[in-house]
Structure formats: structure tokens, C-alpha cells
Design an enzyme around this catalytic site. Structure first.
Site, PDB file in Angstrom:
ATOM      1  N   GLY A   1      -9.728  -6.183  -4.313  1.00  0.00           N
ATOM      2  CA  GLY A   1      -8.511  -6.280  -4.556  1.00  0.00           C
ATOM      3  C   GLY A   1      -7.730  -7.451  -3.695  1.00  0.00           C
ATOM      4  N   ASP A   2      -7.876  -7.015  -2.298  1.00  0.00           N
ATOM      5  CA  ASP A   2      -7.270  -7.723  -1.254  1.00  0.00           C
ATOM      6  C   ASP A   2      -7.724  -9.356  -1.277  1.00  0.00           C
ATOM      7  OD1 ASP A   2      -5.657  -5.665  -0.205  1.00  0.00           O
ATOM      8  OD2 ASP A   2      -7.599  -4.834   0.316  1.00  0.00           O
ATOM      9  N   ARG A   3      -9.113  -9.551  -1.531  1.00  0.00           N
ATOM     10  CA  ARG A   3      -9.803 -10.736  -1.755  1.00  0.00           C
ATOM     11  C   ARG A   3      -9.173 -11.562  -2.788  1.00  0.00           C
ATOM     12  NH1 ARG A   3     -10.468 -15.004  -0.030  1.00  0.00           N
ATOM     13  NH2 ARG A   3     -12.341 -16.048   0.160  1.00  0.00           N
TER      14      ARG A   3
ATOM     15  N   TYR B   1       0.889  -1.315   0.232  1.00  0.00           N
ATOM     16  CA  TYR B   1       0.000   0.112   0.103  1.00  0.00           C
ATOM     17  C   TYR B   1       0.676   1.280  -0.029  1.00  0.00           C
ATOM     18  CZ  TYR B   1      -4.685  -2.243   0.315  1.00  0.00           C
ATOM     19  OH  TYR B   1      -5.712  -2.674  -0.324  1.00  0.00           O
TER      20      TYR B   1
END
Length: 457
Positions: A252-254, A145
Site C-alpha cells: 500500500g505504501d508503494r 497510520y
């Protein structure tokens, strides 16, 4: 060959805060909405969210991140505790916090605070522990990030013997050579490619060569993803349809976490991307990041064996500032599709009430041969599910009157409905709630079960 150890997530953990209220008027001195009655919900963000979502799949997960010793950092550590193991690096500055102000499921404003960055290279003991974790991991995910953790730990990530997935950020470092999969969004791929943008497929192939990666997947939101290696063809992976207006925060994290877990289990890059697209779509359909919250205290039990009534649960949730979820149906011959819907519904808030048609109501809707299971037995089976906090029976054809008494924040239905066409939608809206349609599990229905039983008899 992937190891048998945990999945390791490396990256910048943030604190995400949702402030949710009602917005029914504009401010008199500016053309902006007034959000009233705001309730605050917290959850891990950034790499913290990626780690928690992967752990939710049943994986053992270790998160290597930098966390500050400030109120936001302590809150973040508390939410991660018990879900994932944290290898903590020092943080200089304050924990980054992203606050969304939301009304009726829509984000109106985001406020970012905090300036924290990792405090230099890890000490010798932490460095040895990180190196050992990386060697023995099943897979490694870099959830960058742009706050510096990927820069600090980059030297540890070269020549890993396990699959490495890198989810890049425009302010972060370039992925190290040899990644099993790099997962930029379309806008991130444009920046990484450093040449005129052509198409997602051509850009994925170009980036695989440029970054010396075994595969690159360019994610395209509701259009799915395109995956390619350094040469040869590229594959388009479509996404299942999601309800209009769904909150895509955290998708996006998933995606990246699901793809990393699949690669760690021996999947090909194309199969891993397919798994990532499917899980991201399911995540968005179930409410997105807003469904991942600091766990609320369980609804307290009453003395003796009597379960709490639906109205008691609704009152407790409102009194503690929680989010009440309700759903309804016949639930005749409870099956896997029902259970999946109820679990996903419960994940949207802090308590779930199930509104069940009475026997007479089911007969009017389904015919004289239904229900197969009487209402008392249906109620007992539903109450036995961990995801259900209370059950209420209604005798009318629709649960409108019951909804007006419960006033849920979210009314959930499963299937291909249009929320505006549901007869109870107006009752939900009048109570200040919203209607969410969740996709059903294909091929699972009571009608099919009854037909199969009759065919076998």
C-alpha cells in the site's frame, strides 16, 4: 499546477523489525512453532517506508513525522538519514515498533509495542517550514497510520496548490476536501463509506462525492484497484500476477507513493493509479517490505586487486548475520533484463552471488553456437555490476553442487518457472533456503539479441 520541489510525505513513521529463523518443530507445551536461529532485520515502517520507497525512485523526498528520542526512534532516524530529509515533530511516549516473527518467508506472529503520539501543534519555526515545503512541493502524500500526525497537520493541508494524495487509516481523520486522490483499501473503503457496501467501483464513486475528492482509488490487493471520480464511469486497473505466497507487507505504501509521484509529474488520476498498481506488484514480486532493510556494511575488500570469492562472501555474510542471495544462469550477452533481475535479487538481502554456467555447460544447454561471450568475459562483466558481490562458475548442467556449498538464504530465478520444478530447488531447501521466482522484463532475451544481430548483418 504541481511545483518543482520535493515530494513531501506526511504521516506516522514506525520502526519495523523482522526476526527470521527456521521453524522445523512445535513447542512441546503448546501447538506453536519454535523459531530457532533468529536474525533481526530493521527498516523504516509506516510513513517512513512510504518515503524511503519514493526516494528509491530517484525522487527528492521530505518526510514530516513525529519521532521519539528513545532507542527505537534513534534507530529509525539513523535508517532515514541519507535517504530522505526529515522534518521532525516531538513525540510523546515511545516510538511504535512492529515486530514480525518469520520463518521460510512466512509471518508467524506480529508484536506491536510503543504508545507514541505527536506532542501537540508544531512550534512556529517548524510550522513555517512545513507550510513553505507544502507550497513548493511537487506532490504531497499523507501516509496515515492512525497515530496522530495527520490530525496535527491537517489544517496545513487544505487548499494546497499541488496534488494531494491521502492514504487513510480507520483510526485517523477523514481526508481534507480537495484531494487529488484518496487511496483506501477495500476494508477501509467500507468503513469510510458509512453505507451498505455495494462494489468497489460504486464505493469509489460514492467516496469521491462524500469526501469532495477529485478521485478515489479502492485498492484490491492482487486484484489491482478501481478508480473513480465524483461522477461518471469508474476504471478497473488489474494487477500483474505475483508469485504465490508473496509478502504483500508495504504494498500500500508503494502504491500510494508511486501514484503521488505520477500525479506530481502531471499524470491523470487513472494513469497515476495504473502506475501505482504496477509498482506495487513489482515491489511484492521482489520480496515486499522484507527486501527493504537497514543497509548492511559492504563486503570488505581484500588486499590488492583480487575480488572476494563466492565462498568468502558467503562466509562473511553468515558470520555477520546477513541474508545471502544467489542466482544463476548463462548471462550470455548481458542485457537490460539480466540487470533488472540482478538488481531486484540483490534488494532481497545483504549480498548477491551469481552462479554462471561454464562455456562447456552453455554449449550442452544451448548448442554449438553458444556462448557468444566466453566465460571469463562474462564473469568480468558481472563483477563490474554494483549489485553483484561475487561470481562463481559451475561446470555441471545445473548449479546444485555449488548451491550446496554456498547455502544461500534465497535462490532467485527469473521467468515463469514453478519453484518446485527447478532441479536445484531441493538443494536450496536442504541448505535451509527458499526459492523466489521474479518476473522477467518483457521482450529482453539473448536469443532476441542474436536474432536481431544476424538480421542486421
Amino acid at each position: 499546477m504541481s511545483g518543482a520541489g520535493p515530494m513531501v510525505v506526511i504521516g506516522d513513521a514506525l520502526l519495523d523489525v523482522d526476526v527470521e529463523g527456521d521453524a522445523d518443530r512445535l513447542c512441546p507445551d503448546a501447538p506453536v512453532p519454535v523459531v530457532a536461529g533468529g536474525r533481526e532485520f530493521r527498516r523504516p515502517g509506516g510513513a517512513g517506508l512510504a518515503a524511503v520507497l519514493a526516494a528509491g525512485d530517484g525522487a527528492e523526498v521530505v518526510l514530516v513525522t513525529a519521532v521519539g528520542d528513545d532507542p527505537a526512534g534513534r534507530s529509525l532516524c539513523g535508517m532515514l538519514s541519507g535517504r530522505v530529509e526529515v522534518v521532525r515533530l516531538p513525540l510523546r511516549g515511545s516510538t511504535v515498533t512492529k515486530t514480525r516473527v518469520r520463518a521460510r518467508g512466512q509471518t508467524l506472529l506480529r508484536i506491536d509495542t510503543g504508545d507514541g503520539r505527536p506532542g501537540g501543534v508544531p512550534d512556529a519555526a517548524t510550522a513555517r517550514r512545513a507550510a513553505r515545503l507544502l507550497r513548493n512541493a511537487s506532490a504531497v502524500l499523507v501516509s496515515d497510520y492512525g497515530r496522530g500526525v495527520a490530525d496535527v497537520l491537517g489544517p496545513f493541508l487544505r487548499d494546497l496548490p499541488v496534488p494531494l494524495v491521502w492514504d487513510p487509516h480507520p483510526r485517523g481523520p477523514a481526508p481534507v476536501p480537495g484531494c487529488a486522490l484518496v487511496t483506501p483499501s477495500e476494508s477501509e473503503a467500507r468503513l469510510l463509506s458509512a453505507r451498505p457496501y455495494a462494489s468497489p467501483g460504486q464505493t469509489a464513486r460514492h467516496l469521491a462525492r462524500l469526501l469532495h475528492a477529485r478521485a478515489v482509488a479502492v485498492t484490491l490487493g492482487e486484484r489491482g484497484a478501481v478508480v473513480a471520480g465524483p461522477g461518471g464511469r469508474f476504471a478497473r486497473i488489474p494487477a500483474p500476477a505475483c508469485p504465490a505466497g508473496s509478502d504483500a507487507c508495504g504494498a500500500g505504501d508503494r502504491f500510494a507513493g508511486a501514484a503521488a509521484l505520477a500525479l506530481g509529474s502531471g499524470a491523470t488520476a487513472e494513469d497515476a493509479v495504473t502506475a501505482g498498481v504496477l509498482e506495487a506488484a513489482r515491489f511484492v514480486a521482489a520480496g515486499g517490505a522484507a527486501s527493504v532493510r537497514d543497509p548492511a556494511p559492504a563486503v570488505p575488500a581484500v588486499p590488492g586487486d583480487r575480488p572476494r570469492t563466492a565462498l568468502e562472501v558467503a562466509g562473511l555474510v553468515r558470520a555477520t548475520g546477513g541474508r545471502l542471495i544467489a542466482t544463476g544462469g548463462c548471462f550470455d550477452l548481458l542485457h537490460a533484463g539480466h540487470v533488472s533481475l540482478l538488481r531486484r535479487a540483490r534488494a532481497l538481502g545483504d549480498a548477491l552471488i551469481v552462479c554462471v554456467n561454464s562455456d562447456a555447460s552453455v554449449r550442452r544447454l544451448k548448442g554449438p553456437g553458444r556462448p557468444v561471450v566466453g566465460e571469463q568475459d562474462r564473469v568480468e562483466v558481472l563483477r563490474a555490476l554494483e549489485c553483484v558481490d561475487a561470481v562463481a562458475v559451475f561446470t555441471e548442467d545445473t548449479p546444485e553442487a555449488l548451491i550446496e556449498r554456498l547455502r544461500p538464504d534465497v535462490w532467485v530465478k527469473g521467468g515463469d518457472y514453478d519453484a518446485l520444478d527447478l532441479p536445484e530447488a531441493e538443494s536450496v531447501r536442504r541448505g535451509g533456503g527458499e526459492t523466489v521466482i521474479l518476473p522477467q522484463v518483457s521482450g529482453r532475451s539473448t536469443t532476441n539479441l542474436i536474432a536481431a544481430a544476424r538480421a542486421a548483418s
